[in-house]
Structure formats: structure tokens, C-alpha cells
Scaffold this motif. Structure first.
Motif, PDB file in Angstrom:
ATOM      1  N   LEU A   1      70.930   3.213  53.217  1.00  0.00           N
ATOM      2  CA  LEU A   1      71.488   4.022  52.134  1.00  0.00           C
ATOM      3  C   LEU A   1      72.908   3.563  51.808  1.00  0.00           C
ATOM      4  CD1 LEU A   1      71.377   6.499  50.238  1.00  0.00           C
ATOM      5  CD2 LEU A   1      72.220   7.874  52.159  1.00  0.00           C
ATOM      6  N   ILE A   2      73.731   3.355  52.846  1.00  0.00           N
ATOM      7  CA  ILE A   2      75.119   2.921  52.637  1.00  0.00           C
ATOM      8  C   ILE A   2      75.158   1.536  52.001  1.00  0.00           C
ATOM      9  CG2 ILE A   2      77.275   2.323  53.802  1.00  0.00           C
ATOM     10  CD1 ILE A   2      76.483   4.453  55.933  1.00  0.00           C
ATOM     11  N   LEU A   3      74.340   0.616  52.532  1.00  0.00           N
ATOM     12  CA  LEU A   3      74.335  -0.750  52.005  1.00  0.00           C
ATOM     13  C   LEU A   3      73.805  -0.804  50.579  1.00  0.00           C
ATOM     14  CD1 LEU A   3      73.138  -2.741  55.160  1.00  0.00           C
ATOM     15  CD2 LEU A   3      75.425  -2.712  54.151  1.00  0.00           C
ATOM     16  N   ALA A   4      72.824   0.031  50.282  1.00  0.00           N
ATOM     17  CA  ALA A   4      72.277   0.049  48.917  1.00  0.00           C
ATOM     18  C   ALA A   4      73.334   0.517  47.924  1.00  0.00           C
ATOM     19  CB  ALA A   4      71.046   0.957  48.857  1.00  0.00           C
ATOM     20  N   VAL A   5      74.053   1.577  48.281  1.00  0.00           N
ATOM     21  CA  VAL A   5      75.097   2.093  47.401  1.00  0.00           C
ATOM     22  C   VAL A   5      76.227   1.078  47.255  1.00  0.00           C
ATOM     23  CG1 VAL A   5      76.861   3.872  47.158  1.00  0.00           C
ATOM     24  CG2 VAL A   5      74.560   4.503  47.900  1.00  0.00           C
ATOM     25  N   LEU A   6      76.711   0.581  48.400  1.00  0.00           N
ATOM     26  CA  LEU A   6      77.847  -0.339  48.367  1.00  0.00           C
ATOM     27  C   LEU A   6      77.461  -1.686  47.762  1.00  0.00           C
ATOM     28  CD1 LEU A   6      80.786  -0.687  49.125  1.00  0.00           C
ATOM     29  CD2 LEU A   6      80.081  -1.368  51.415  1.00  0.00           C
ATOM     30  N   GLY A   7      76.291  -2.193  48.126  1.00  0.00           N
ATOM     31  CA  GLY A   7      75.853  -3.485  47.609  1.00  0.00           C
ATOM     32  C   GLY A   7      75.650  -3.472  46.111  1.00  0.00           C
ATOM     33  N   SER A   8      75.093  -2.386  45.590  1.00  0.00           N
ATOM     34  CA  SER A   8      74.868  -2.313  44.145  1.00  0.00           C
ATOM     35  C   SER A   8      76.186  -2.305  43.379  1.00  0.00           C
ATOM     36  CB  SER A   8      74.044  -1.065  43.795  1.00  0.00           C
ATOM     37  OG  SER A   8      74.739   0.111  44.168  1.00  0.00           O
ATOM     38  N   ILE A   9      77.252  -1.772  44.006  1.00  0.00           N
ATOM     39  CA  ILE A   9      78.563  -1.774  43.360  1.00  0.00           C
ATOM     40  C   ILE A   9      79.192  -3.162  43.443  1.00  0.00           C
ATOM     41  CG2 ILE A   9      80.911  -0.847  43.451  1.00  0.00           C
ATOM     42  CD1 ILE A   9      79.725   1.753  44.561  1.00  0.00           C
ATOM     43  N   LEU A  10      79.226  -3.730  44.658  1.00  0.00           N
ATOM     44  CA  LEU A  10      79.923  -4.994  44.878  1.00  0.00           C
ATOM     45  C   LEU A  10      79.281  -6.150  44.122  1.00  0.00           C
ATOM     46  CD1 LEU A  10      80.768  -4.807  48.699  1.00  0.00           C
ATOM     47  CD2 LEU A  10      82.250  -4.302  46.757  1.00  0.00           C
ATOM     48  N   PHE A  11      77.958  -6.136  43.997  1.00  0.00           N
ATOM     49  CA  PHE A  11      77.269  -7.241  43.330  1.00  0.00           C
ATOM     50  C   PHE A  11      77.030  -6.981  41.841  1.00  0.00           C
ATOM     51  CE2 PHE A  11      76.077  -7.843  47.810  1.00  0.00           C
ATOM     52  CZ  PHE A  11      76.534  -9.147  47.978  1.00  0.00           C
ATOM     53  N   GLY A  12      77.638  -5.924  41.319  1.00  0.00           N
ATOM     54  CA  GLY A  12      77.579  -5.673  39.892  1.00  0.00           C
ATOM     55  C   GLY A  12      76.245  -5.170  39.385  1.00  0.00           C
ATOM     56  N   LEU A  13      75.411  -4.664  40.274  1.00  0.00           N
ATOM     57  CA  LEU A  13      74.103  -4.157  39.855  1.00  0.00           C
ATOM     58  C   LEU A  13      74.199  -2.757  39.266  1.00  0.00           C
ATOM     59  CD1 LEU A  13      71.998  -5.358  42.931  1.00  0.00           C
ATOM     60  CD2 LEU A  13      72.307  -6.509  40.727  1.00  0.00           C
ATOM     61  N   ALA A  14      75.257  -2.041  39.616  1.00  0.00           N
ATOM     62  CA  ALA A  14      75.430  -0.675  39.117  1.00  0.00           C
ATOM     63  C   ALA A  14      76.915  -0.345  39.101  1.00  0.00           C
ATOM     64  CB  ALA A  14      74.677   0.327  40.006  1.00  0.00           C
ATOM     65  N   THR A  15      77.303   0.558  38.223  1.00  0.00           N
ATOM     66  CA  THR A  15      78.669   1.072  38.227  1.00  0.00           C
ATOM     67  C   THR A  15      78.818   2.022  39.419  1.00  0.00           C
ATOM     68  OG1 THR A  15      78.128   3.006  36.890  1.00  0.00           O
ATOM     69  CG2 THR A  15      78.703   0.969  35.718  1.00  0.00           C
ATOM     70  N   PRO A  16      80.046   2.331  39.842  1.00  0.00           N
ATOM     71  CA  PRO A  16      80.218   3.292  40.937  1.00  0.00           C
ATOM     72  C   PRO A  16      79.523   4.618  40.684  1.00  0.00           C
ATOM     73  CG  PRO A  16      82.279   2.142  40.540  1.00  0.00           C
ATOM     74  CD  PRO A  16      81.334   1.703  39.455  1.00  0.00           C
ATOM     75  N   THR A  17      79.553   5.097  39.431  1.00  0.00           N
ATOM     76  CA  THR A  17      78.893   6.364  39.127  1.00  0.00           C
ATOM     77  C   THR A  17      77.383   6.251  39.290  1.00  0.00           C
ATOM     78  OG1 THR A  17      80.657   6.922  37.567  1.00  0.00           O
ATOM     79  CG2 THR A  17      78.585   8.138  37.371  1.00  0.00           C
ATOM     80  N   GLU A  18      76.806   5.158  38.797  1.00  0.00           N
ATOM     81  CA  GLU A  18      75.356   4.954  38.946  1.00  0.00           C
ATOM     82  C   GLU A  18      74.980   4.802  40.416  1.00  0.00           C
ATOM     83  OE1 GLU A  18      74.806   2.613  34.665  1.00  0.00           O
ATOM     84  OE2 GLU A  18      75.079   1.508  36.532  1.00  0.00           O
ATOM     85  N   ALA A  19      75.799   4.054  41.175  1.00  0.00           N
ATOM     86  CA  ALA A  19      75.519   3.884  42.601  1.00  0.00           C
ATOM     87  C   ALA A  19      75.638   5.215  43.340  1.00  0.00           C
ATOM     88  CB  ALA A  19      76.484   2.859  43.194  1.00  0.00           C
ATOM     89  N   ALA A  20      76.619   6.036  42.939  1.00  0.00           N
ATOM     90  CA  ALA A  20      76.756   7.354  43.560  1.00  0.00           C
ATOM     91  C   ALA A  20      75.540   8.224  43.272  1.00  0.00           C
ATOM     92  CB  ALA A  20      78.026   8.031  43.056  1.00  0.00           C
TER      93      ALA A  20
END
Length: 472
Positions: free
Chosen positions: A266-285
């Protein structure tokens, strides 16, 4: 008094009111509006409505025009605009979603399974239960970002087991207090979102920059725990026969898969999607909040009562952050309009400090502010005072933000106002004294200071990942 003197009086009165215990958000708003009324007072604009009066006007009409004139001060326009600006800030939208994820994870019975599994997996490591508690704190703090929740839950779960295993009470308390504060540094950190909103720095770059410093601090904590267990075995005795169950390797792997991997994923999915540009912080949250709900259902821990509690706590904390921003924006706008920011800037520049001296001075002030204030109040109210000076000293706001995040670890650990210690004391067994908890956190304070020195000496620890992912 000149306008700059009024601005300094405004700042001094605010500090006095803070120490008197007034609610900070409403104090900021009241002082911003009060001093702003003076700053923006324009007699011609406010009372021009009386030009419409004639001799036949009644007392009610006169009173209505007086009220209209009283509220025709530009400070009220400013207050409304600042409130709208905060509520429309897309960066802050991620705050309630990350908070909700954290509160749901806290109530999903994941942590007790995770601690038990890590305790079994690390039983051959010196200070094994301390290592398990610290890693659990780090993971849980990363998922929640709420210091009080992590320290309280881990204090109820891990501290009694560590004391039963004959761990030194001071040593065990220090581990839980220090581990519980990691969530304000390691992404996805709510503190970094608030700093990004206050400073205008990219939250994505902040998350990338905070990753290595956070892991460095965890590494220093682990080195201390294992090293002290080796050098002083009496503080963390090795488990005796039967104290930690012997679990077959295949079963241990299954336990790790069911307890460690879901939260880590869960943590890696949220953080990875932000760092690799797959989602904005709001979308990842949003993904994280949904993932937290799914985990709670998978662990059969989701109830209507827990959902209600999570929503209520999320709304309460989010409202606190938003009103702090509204008050701070209004206060700082009036303070700057009166010339206070210019006075402080000129004073600091007149000291002829080197950049490293300015950094140390700023971090020392933030360290002292951490005694009476919460991290959110420091970031929203006082950090913006330093931000305009960064360009003069050639300091990157990204680097400054990570140093502040590291520094704020100390605000939870430094006596006499070490909030982590008080959180733990509130649920610790009676035989654990507050002085023992204070003594236990002191070595971890040294680790924080060492990590800050490392950031000063090797800035690439901060800049390496942002430059790798997004360029310089």
C-alpha cells in the motif's frame, strides 16, 4: 508608532497569546483582522456612503450606513479571498485523504500482526524486539503520519511485551517515541504537503528528496538499537527458550506475506505512483484511502463505528490545518503590508551571516519553537518568515524543507515538552516513569542531530533522487 513598529508589536503580541494558551488559528485570524483594520483603514472609502444622507434621513438609515462603512474595510475582502485561496488549494486536497488512510490503517488490526511477525523473523538479531518495534513504527508511521496515533498504539502493543522480555524501560520507551515520529519525515508525509503548500515547492520533488534522509535516520536508529544491545546486553536481553515461538520457514513466509506485504505494498503503491509520475499526490492519496479500506475489510476489522471514527478524526484534523492556513495567510499578508517582513529581512541580512550560519540559526529557532508549538503551526506560521531569505543566502527551499522536517523530529523528543513522551506516558504501565522516557529518547535525539549534520555535509543525500527522477 510607524507601520514596521506596529508589525513587530503584532508579532510580539501573537507570541504572548500563544504562550497564554489561546487557540492559535483563531488568534491568527483575530489579530490579522484587528491589525489589518488599522493597516487598511481608508476613511474616504469607508464613510463615503454618508455623502448620500440628507437632512431628512432617520436614525435607522444613519446606523445602516455606519455599519456598511465599518465593514467596507479591505481587510474583510482580504480575509474572504485568503479563505477561498486555502479551500481551493489543490495541494491541500491530499491532506484529508492521507489522514483518512492513516486512521483506517490504525483501526484495521494490521500493526499487531506486523509486530508479531517481525519479532519472530528478527529473533536472532541483537535487540530483536527493539528492532521489530522500530521497523513496525517506521512502517506504521509512514502509513499514518500521525505521531500521537503511532506512539499510543505501539505503546499499548509493543511496550508491555518489551518490558515482559526484561528490556530496560528507558531503552524500550525511547524506541517507541523515536519510531513514532518518523511519519512526519518519511513520504507520504502530511507535513511535507503542508510545507509544499506554504512554500510553493513541488510536493513530488519534496517526496523524492525526503526518501533518503528518512531511510538514513531509520538506519541510524537501527544502528544504535543493535549496537547498544551488543555492547550492553542487559538493556535488551536475547529471548529465552519459548519466549519467541519457533516457526517453520514456510509458515514464517506466509506470515510475512499476510502481515508485512499488504501494508508495504500500500505504501509503495501510493509513493511509487507519485514519484514515477503515474498519479498526482491527490490521486495517489485517493488510492491510499481506498487501499486502507480494502485492507480493513481483508483483515475483517472494518465496522461502522470505526469508519465513523476515522471520518470524524479526518474532518477534525483537516479543519484544524485549513483554518491555520487561513489565519496564517491573513496574518502574514497584514504583517508584510505593514513592513514587518522587510524589517526582519534587513536585520538578518545586516548580520552578514554565511549561508551555513543562517541555516544553523534558522534551525535553532525552529528547534526552540518546537517546545511550545505543534509542527503544523511552525510550518504554516513561522517557516514562511524564513522563506524570503533563502534566495539571499542562495539556499534551495527544497533543501531547507528537508532540514526542517528532520529538525521537527526533535520537537517531539526534546524535554520538557516532548509530546511523544507524554503520549507514551499516558498509556504506559505505572512503573515506567516520565524521567525514564525522557532519558530513553536522548540518544535518538543525537541520531537526529547526526542526520542533520550529514545533510549539511553531503547535500546530495537530499538532491540525488529529485535530480535522478526529474532533472536538476
Amino acid at each position: 508608532m510607524t507601520d514596521p513598529q506596529v508589525a513587530l508589536l503584532m508579532l510580539g503580541l501573537f507570541i504572548v497569546f500563544v504562550f497564554l494558551g489561546f487557540p492559535i488559528a483563531f488568534t491568527l485570524m483575530a489579530m490579522g483582522i484587528g491589525f489589518g483594520y488599522y493597516a487598511y483603514y481608508d476613511e474616504g472609502r469607508m464613510w463615503r456612503a454618508f455623502d448620500r444622507l440628507d437632512e431628512t434621513a432617520g436614525s435607522w438609515e444613519s446606523f445602516s450606513l455606519w455599519v456598511e462603512g465599518f465593514f467596507n474595510n479591505r481587510i474583510f475582502d482580504l480575509f474572504v479571498n485568503q479563505t477561498y485561496t486555502v479551500m481551493a488549494n489543490e495541494v491541500l486536497t491530499a491532506v484529508p485523504l492521507f489522514l483518512f488512510m492513516g486512521y483506517i490503517v490504525e483501526r484495521s488490526n494490521i500493526v499487531d500482526k506486523l509486530f508479531g511477525t517481525l519479532n519472530i523473523a528478527s529473533k536472532n538479531v541483537p535487540g530483536s524486539m527493539g528492532v521489530a518495534a522500530l521497523v513496525t513504527c517506521a512502517l506504521f508511521a509512514t502509513a499514518t503520519g500521525i505521531v500521537g496515533a503511532v506512539v499510543t498504539l505501539m505503546g499499548l502493543l509493543a511496550l508491555p511485551q518489551m518490558l515482559k522480555a526484561r528490556y530496560n524501560a528507558s531503552f524500550a520507551s525511547g524506541i517507541i517515541c523515536a519510531g513514532g515520529t518518523l511519519g512526519i519525515l518519511i513520504p507520504p508525509s502530511i507535513m511535507l504537503i503542508v510545507y509544499a503548500a506554504a512554500s510553493g515547492v513541488s510536493i513530488v520533488r519534496l517526496y523524492a528528496a525526503a526518501l533518503l534522509p528518512g531511510l538514513t535516520l531509520v538506519g541510524l536508529y537501527l544502528i544504535y538499537v543493535v549496537g547498544r544491545a551488543i555492547l550492553q546486553p542487559s538493556v535488551a536481553p536475547r529471548p529465552g527458550p519459548g519466549e519467541v515461538p519457533d516457526v517453520p520457514f514456510a509458515k514464517l513466509i506466509g506470515m510475512i506475506i499476510t502481515s508485512f506485504l499488504p501494508l508495504a505494498f500500500l505504501i509503495l503503491a501510493v509513493l511509487g505512483s507519485i514519484l514515477f509520475g503515474l498519479a498526482t499526490p491527490t490521486e495517489a492519496a485517493s488510492i491510499g484511502a481506498l487501499g486502507g479500506i480494502l485492507l480493513a475489510f481483508l483483515y475483517r476489522a472494518m465496522t461502522w463505528q470505526r469508519m465513523r471514527e476515522s471520518v470524524y478524526l479526518t474532518v477534525r484534523t483537516t479543519a484544524m490545518v485549513c483554518w491555520l492556513f487561513v489565519g496564517s495567510y491573513t496574518f502574514s499578508a497584514v504583517f508584510s503590508y505593514l513592513g514587518g517582513e522587510h524589517v526582519i529581512s534587513e536585520f538578518v541580512q545586516s548580520l552578514s551571516l554565511e549561508p551555513w550560519q543562517f541555516l544553523i540559526l534558522a534551525q535553532l529557532i525552529i528547534f526552540l519553537l518546537g517546545w511550545p508549538l505543534e509542527w503544523s503551526e511552525i510550518i504554516i506560521i513561522f517557516v514562511p518568515i524564513f522563506l524570503p531569505l533563502l534566495a539571499f543566502f542562495g539556499i534551495d527551499p527544497l533543501f531547507f524543507g528537508i532540514l526542517v522536517a528532520l529538525n521537527l523530529q526533535t520537537s517531539f523528543l526534546t524535554p520538557p515538552m516532548a509530546m511523544s513522551a507524554y503520549y507514551l506516558k499516558g498509556i504506559a504501565p505505572p512503573e515506567v516513569k516520565l524521567t525514564q522516557i525522557f532519558a530513553g529518547v536522548m540518544p535518538f535525539l543525537v541520531c537526529v542531530i547526526i542526520s542533520m549534520v550529514l545533510m549539511y555535509a553531503y547535500p546530495q543525500i537530499v538532491f540525488y533522487l529529485p535530480e535522478l527522477f526529474y532533472g536538476s
